[in-house]
Structures are given as structure tokens and as C-alpha cells.
Write a protein that holds these residues in place. Structure first.
Motif, short mmCIF file in Angstrom:
data_model
loop_
_atom_site.label_atom_id
_atom_site.label_comp_id
_atom_site.label_asym_id
_atom_site.label_seq_id
_atom_site.Cartn_x
_atom_site.Cartn_y
_atom_site.Cartn_z
N CYS A 151 -57.18 27.84 -26.54
CA CYS A 151 -57.04 29.14 -27.22
C CYS A 151 -56.72 28.95 -28.69
CB CYS A 151 -55.94 29.96 -26.54
SG CYS A 151 -55.72 31.62 -27.23
N LEU A 152 -55.78 28.05 -28.98
CA LEU A 152 -55.42 27.77 -30.38
C LEU A 152 -56.61 27.19 -31.14
CD1 LEU A 152 -51.86 26.30 -29.80
CD2 LEU A 152 -52.39 28.39 -31.10
N LYS A 153 -57.39 26.32 -30.47
CA LYS A 153 -58.57 25.74 -31.13
C LYS A 153 -59.65 26.81 -31.37
CE LYS A 153 -58.56 20.80 -30.46
NZ LYS A 153 -59.38 19.61 -30.13
N THR A 154 -59.75 27.77 -30.44
CA THR A 154 -60.72 28.86 -30.63
C THR A 154 -60.34 29.70 -31.85
OG1 THR A 154 -61.17 28.93 -28.24
CG2 THR A 154 -61.77 30.87 -29.53
N LEU A 155 -59.06 30.00 -31.98
CA LEU A 155 -58.59 30.75 -33.15
C LEU A 155 -58.77 29.93 -34.42
CD1 LEU A 155 -55.32 32.21 -31.57
CD2 LEU A 155 -57.28 33.55 -32.35
N ALA A 156 -58.47 28.62 -34.34
CA ALA A 156 -58.63 27.75 -35.51
C ALA A 156 -60.10 27.68 -35.93
CB ALA A 156 -58.11 26.35 -35.19
N ASN A 157 -61.00 27.60 -34.96
CA ASN A 157 -62.43 27.55 -35.27
C ASN A 157 -62.89 28.85 -35.91
OD1 ASN A 157 -65.48 28.02 -34.22
ND2 ASN A 157 -65.08 25.83 -34.51
N LYS A 158 -62.34 29.96 -35.44
CA LYS A 158 -62.69 31.27 -35.99
C LYS A 158 -62.34 31.36 -37.47
CE LYS A 158 -61.64 36.22 -35.50
NZ LYS A 158 -60.96 37.25 -34.70
N TYR A 159 -61.17 30.81 -37.83
CA TYR A 159 -60.69 30.92 -39.21
C TYR A 159 -60.90 29.63 -40.01
CZ TYR A 159 -58.54 35.28 -37.79
OH TYR A 159 -58.32 36.56 -37.32
N LYS A 160 -61.69 28.70 -39.46
CA LYS A 160 -61.95 27.43 -40.14
C LYS A 160 -60.63 26.76 -40.53
CE LYS A 160 -66.25 28.65 -39.93
NZ LYS A 160 -67.09 28.13 -38.83
N SER A 161 -59.73 26.71 -39.58
CA SER A 161 -58.39 26.20 -39.82
C SER A 161 -58.07 25.11 -38.80
CB SER A 161 -57.39 27.36 -39.73
OG SER A 161 -56.09 26.94 -40.04
N SER A 162 -56.78 24.86 -38.59
CA SER A 162 -56.36 23.82 -37.65
C SER A 162 -55.40 24.40 -36.62
CB SER A 162 -55.66 22.68 -38.40
OG SER A 162 -54.44 23.13 -38.96
N VAL A 163 -55.20 23.66 -35.52
CA VAL A 163 -54.30 24.10 -34.46
C VAL A 163 -52.88 24.22 -34.99
CG1 VAL A 163 -53.22 23.42 -32.27
CG2 VAL A 163 -55.70 23.22 -32.56
N SER A 164 -52.44 23.25 -35.78
CA SER A 164 -51.07 23.28 -36.30
C SER A 164 -50.84 24.50 -37.18
CB SER A 164 -50.77 22.00 -37.07
OG SER A 164 -51.68 21.83 -38.15
N GLN A 165 -51.84 24.86 -37.96
CA GLN A 165 -51.72 26.04 -38.81
C GLN A 165 -51.68 27.32 -37.98
OE1 GLN A 165 -55.09 25.25 -41.41
NE2 GLN A 165 -53.72 24.76 -43.12
N MET A 166 -52.43 27.34 -36.89
CA MET A 166 -52.41 28.50 -36.01
C MET A 166 -51.05 28.64 -35.33
SD MET A 166 -55.33 30.08 -36.23
CE MET A 166 -55.15 29.67 -37.99
N LYS A 167 -50.44 27.51 -34.97
CA LYS A 167 -49.11 27.55 -34.36
C LYS A 167 -48.09 28.18 -35.29
CE LYS A 167 -49.41 23.59 -31.19
NZ LYS A 167 -48.87 22.24 -30.89
N VAL A 168 -48.18 27.79 -36.56
CA VAL A 168 -47.25 28.34 -37.55
C VAL A 168 -47.52 29.82 -37.77
CG1 VAL A 168 -46.53 28.25 -39.97
CG2 VAL A 168 -46.93 26.12 -38.70
N LYS A 169 -48.78 30.18 -37.88
CA LYS A 169 -49.16 31.56 -38.17
C LYS A 169 -48.72 32.51 -37.07
CE LYS A 169 -53.23 34.46 -39.07
NZ LYS A 169 -54.71 34.47 -39.26
N TYR A 170 -48.84 32.09 -35.81
CA TYR A 170 -48.60 33.01 -34.70
C TYR A 170 -47.27 32.76 -33.96
CZ TYR A 170 -53.51 34.26 -35.31
OH TYR A 170 -54.70 34.68 -35.83
N LYS A 171 -46.42 31.89 -34.52
CA LYS A 171 -45.16 31.59 -33.85
C LYS A 171 -44.26 32.83 -33.81
CE LYS A 171 -41.29 28.31 -33.83
NZ LYS A 171 -41.48 28.00 -32.40
N ARG A 172 -43.72 33.10 -32.64
CA ARG A 172 -42.81 34.24 -32.44
C ARG A 172 -41.61 33.75 -31.63
NH1 ARG A 172 -46.22 35.63 -35.46
NH2 ARG A 172 -47.49 37.53 -35.46
#
Length: 500
Positions: free
Chosen positions: A448-469
Motif C-alpha cells: 500500500c505504501l509503495k502504491t502511494l509512493a508510486n502515485k506521487y513519484k516518492s518513496s516508502v519512507s516519505q509516505m510513512k512520514v507524510k501519513y504518520k498519525r
């Protein structure tokens, strides 16, 4: 007073109630059913049922569905009265899926769906109350879970399993056999002729049995019920002929008691189910069925099992013109796992105590039924959804799912959560559900994180930071009541034990 419904213009609920009251009477026959199809309330109720059914695509297919009302109902009733009604050929359509794709479905015209649903309601009122309690596939009260609960509660102590699957039902069903079964209870030839029309129009072929992880799904409305009326003949044979016959074999081997006294004791034990299933002298047989798959538990010898299997095969072939699938039908000792409805079923022979929470020891009782998720099940899900690059690698490299990248962030996380929840709901009775589902959750979370990262041309670690709650992560979204957060699945995977 005539049998069947009292008055064609009564409320459909009252008519169905009156029909179902007679169902428990073994030799009761219904001879005035067809006139219920002249009742407008039946057609209105049938249409409401269709629209409430999430699997129905009536409104998506027919632009005039919303106009279904008095004139349309009167037209259908008029054609039924003079028996000019003829179901239309089933149309093939595609309907949209949540991920933006489409799926092909074969859906009858709305008017034909309504007629089918009226017939289904009538037939269900007649047959459902008399269906075997060993059959599990009828609405909310019976399901794959109730089948497993029955196995868990009543199969303890058996030493053999007979797993059977009836093959090619839709290809091999004999319509004349089905009609003859219906005629045992229904003495209304106009109603029988209507069912013949629906059968010949191909409506039974609509029933595609799909074992999904949430429930069994069907496209048709009438077909599943007709199929189970057909299968119920087998249930009745097992319960009324095969099981008592097997149980009474003890008479031939036990010489210690006078025959009449022993017979009296055996019959009492059979009716009250009071005898000890572990005793070698006590033959015991248990049975459960879901759709075309059944499981028989036997406390006896392998020779007993061979005889039971042969008798079951003979009945299916001679009376229902059906055969069991040889590849999926087998006899197996209960200490070895037997696959049933996607679970592994076996009997525990562990006398040792096992440590549970807070270091409290709990005994695993010898002879109890164990349910587990089969080896390879989680891997199959991962491969099917293409979430791992190489399933045979020592360390899995999780992949994104390109078909989801066009969806909103909320839809992406909801898709993964729904799939996890669906699988957990199906396997929540398994002893090993927690470790197996945690393994799957780990894979799906990174996918799921990789799918979001691919969508935004980003990385898994960046997605973790962006969506951390806090301790978890999720997608924030707005509602009319304010901001909400859709967390990635964090409810845990505790085993459910409804049989306790």
C-alpha cells in the motif's frame, strides 16, 4: 379449505407465513400457489428485494427500472394469468467495479427478475423450514461460519473424515429430476409450468458458485434455492437412511446384551445423542454440507468409511444423476488435515498443556476439532494480487499495484483494508489466524505504501512520514462532520470462538 394461500390479495408477508406454517408437515402438498403471482403486493415486495440486494445490477442496467410500478405490474400479471408470459433471453452486460474496471454479468430483464423473486419467496417459504440443519447456506442465519461451528461442536472424537464434493452440478443437473422433486410437495401444474419456462430460458445456469472470502455469491435469485432443493434430497438421505443404518450396525457386533434391549438402548442414544463418542464400541457419524461440498466425520473403521462413501456415491448417481469429483473426494484419518471450505480440519491428539496469556496453562483436550488456515493460503493471496516480486525468495520484495494508482489516497487505503478485513472475517475461526494474518498485513502495508509512493513519484519512507498519525498511519479526509482519519488496518486478528 383448500391448501396453499388463502387469498391472492392478502399481504405477501401473511401468505408466506401461512405457507411456511405448513412446511413442517411431512406429507403436506400445496395446490394453489400460482394465484399468488396475481397479487400486486408480491411483485412490489419482489422488486424492493431486488433493489436492496447489493449484488443486483437492475438499476445499473435498465434505465426504466425506476418506473417499475402499477402499470408494469399489471402487465406482468396479465401475461401470467393467461400463461403467455415468457422470460426474455438473458442479456450480457458489463458493470463498473470500484477500481474503475468493469466486470461481465448475465442479468435478466427487470420484469423477469421480479417474477423469479416472487417464485423464490414462495419456494423458500415452502422448503426452507424443512431444510436439513446440517445444510449451511441460507441467508444470514446460516453460512460457512455456522458450518464450521457445527463441525467444531459435534465432530469431536471422530477418527475418520470423508470429504466430498459434488461435481459438475450445473452441467449435469437433470431438469426432470428437479421437477419431480418439486412435484412431491407442489400439486399446482401452472406453477410447475412457470418454473419449466424459467429453467428452459437458462436461468439455472446463472448460478455461479464462487467461494469468496466474505460469502458465497450468486447472480441469479431463484437458481441457488432450486439448487439447494435438489441437494436437500442428499441431506435427507444421509440423515434418514445412511446415518441410522450405520449407527445400527452395532447390533451385529455387540453380543453382550439381548438384541431387543440393545436395540432399545441404541435408538435412545441415537435420538438423544448421549453416548460417549470416544468409546470403541460406539459407532458415530456426523455430517455437514455447504453448497456442493460436504464433510462426514466417522467414529469407526476405514472399511465403514468406504461403505458410507460408496452408498453416498450410489445415491447421488441413481437418484440425482450426479457424481462426486474423484480428485476432491477422499477418506482421511482425522489426525491428518482435511480441506473443507478453505480451512484445514483435523482432530487434536495433544494431551499436553499449553501456555496461554499470563503464564496460565490451559489443557488442549484430546479429540477436539482444530481449524487452521492451510499452508500456502496467504502466499496464494499475495501472488494473486501481485504484491511480491518473487514469492520463493528468502526475503520478499513488496510491489506496488499499478491498477490502484489512479484512485484517490482514501480509496487506495480502503481497498487494502477491505481485502484484509474480508480475509480475516473468513478465517477468524482458525487457531492460527493471528500469525497468518499478521504476515499478510505486513506485506499489504508495504504494498500500500509503495502504491502511494508510486502515485506521487516518492518513496516508502516519505509516505510513512507524510501519513504518520501517532503510532499508526492513515489518510485524513473531510466529511460534513469534520475531518476523519482512515487508518491502515490496526484492529488486530484475534481468533473468534463463537462455539464457547
Amino acid at each position: 379449505m383448500k391448501k396453499g394461500a388463502k387469498c391472492s390479495m392478502q399481504s405477501s408477508d401473511i401468505v408466506l407465513y401461512n405457507l411456511s406454517k405448513q412446511a413442517a408437515k411431512e406429507h403436506y402438498q400445496y395446490d394453489r400457489l400460482y394465484r399468488n403471482l396475481y397479487n400486486e403486493d408480491f411483485h412490489s415486495k419482489a422488486y424492493d428485494n431486488i433493489c436492496r440486494n447489493k449484488g443486483s445490477a437492475a438499476k445499473e442496467i435498465d434505465d426504466k427500472a425506476g418506473s417499475f410500478g402499477g402499470e408494469k405490474i399489471q402487465s406482468i400479471i396479465a401475461s401470467l394469468k393467461d400463461e403467455t408470459y415468457q422470460p426474455k433471453t438473458v442479456r450480457n452486460h458489463t458493470i463498473p467495479k470500484k477500481n474503475g474496471r468493469t466486470r461481465p454479468v448475465s442479468i435478466p430483464a427487470v420484469s423477469d427478475q421480479v417474477v423469479q423473486e416472487v417464485c423464490r419467496m414462495i419456494l423458500e417459504a415452502i422448503y426452507a423450514p424443512a431444510f436439513s440443519q446440517q445444510f449451511h447456506e441460507l441467508g444470514e442465519k446460516r453460512s460457512h461460519h455456522t458450518a464450521f461451528i457445527q463441525v467444531k461442536q459435534s465432530f469431536s472424537g471422530v477418527n475418520w473424515f470423508i470429504k466430498g464434493e459434488i461435481g459438475g452440478f450445473l452441467d449435469n443437473i437433470q431438469y426432470q429430476v428437479l421437477i419431480n422433486i418439486l412435484r412431491k410437495r407442489i400439486k399446482d401444474e401452472k406453477f410447475i409450468r412457470l418454473l419449466w419456462k424459467l429453467l428452459k430460458a437458462g436461468y439455472l445456469e446463472q448460478w455461479k458458485l464462487q467461494r469468496t472470502y466474505n460469502e458465497t455469491t450468486q447472480e441469479g435469485t431463484l437458481s441457488p434455492l432450486l439448487a439447494n432443493i435438489y441437494y436437500n434430497e442428499f441431506d435427507t438421505f444421509v440423515e434418514e437412511k445412511l446415518k441410522p443404518s450405520f449407527y445400527m450396525q452395532r447390533l451385529k457386533k455387540d453380543k453382550e446384551k439381548p438384541e431387543e434391549k440393545l436395540r432399545e438402548t441404541l435408538l435412545k442414544e441415537y435420538k438423544e445423542n448421549t453416548s460417549d463418542p470416544i468409546r470403541e464400541s460406539c459407532k458415530r457419524m456426523k455430517y455437514v454440507r455447504f453448497a456442493d461440498e460436504f464433510l462426514i466425520g466417522v467414529h469407526g473403521s476405514k472399511e465403514d468409511c468406504e461403505q458410507i462413501k460408496n452408498d453416498a456415491e450410489s445415491f447421488l448417481k441413481e437418484h440425482l444423476k450426479l457424481e462426486m469429483q474423484e480428485v476432491k473426494t477422499h477418506i482421511r484419518h482425522s489426525t491428518h488435515s482435511t480441506g473443507f471450505l478453505g480451512y484445514d480440519v483435523f482432530i487434536s491428539h495433544n494431551h499436553r498443556a499449553a501456555k496461554k496469556q499470563h503464564s496460565i496453562e490451559e489443557r488442549k483436550y484430546h479429540g477436539t476439532v482444530q481449524l487452521e488456515i492451510p499452508t500456502g493460503t496467504i502466499e496464494k493471496v499475495i501472488v494473486t494480487r501481485k504484491m511480491v516480486k518473487d514469492i520463493d525468495a528468502k526475503q520478499w520484495d513488496m510491489l506496488h499495484r499499478p491498477e490502484l494508482t489512479g484512485l484517490s489516497d482514501l480509496k487506495i487505503i480502503e481497498t487494502y483494508n477491505a481485502e484484509l478485513r474480508e480475509l480475516y472475517h473468513y478465517y477468524c475461526l482458525a487457531e492460527n489466524v493471528s500469525p497468518k494474518m499478521r504476515q499478510l498485513r505486513h506485506v499489504m502495508e508495504y504494498s500500500c505504501l509503495k502504491t502511494l509512493a508510486n502515485k506521487y513519484k516518492s518513496s516508502v519512507s516519505q509516505m510513512k512520514v507524510k501519513y504518520k498519525r501517532g503510532k499508526d498511519w492513515g489518510i485524513q479526509y473531510e466529511t460534513k462532520h469534520g475531518a476523519r482519519i482512515a487508518y491502515f488496518f490496526n484492529d488486530g486478528f484475534k481468533q473468534r470462538q463463537p462455539w464457547k
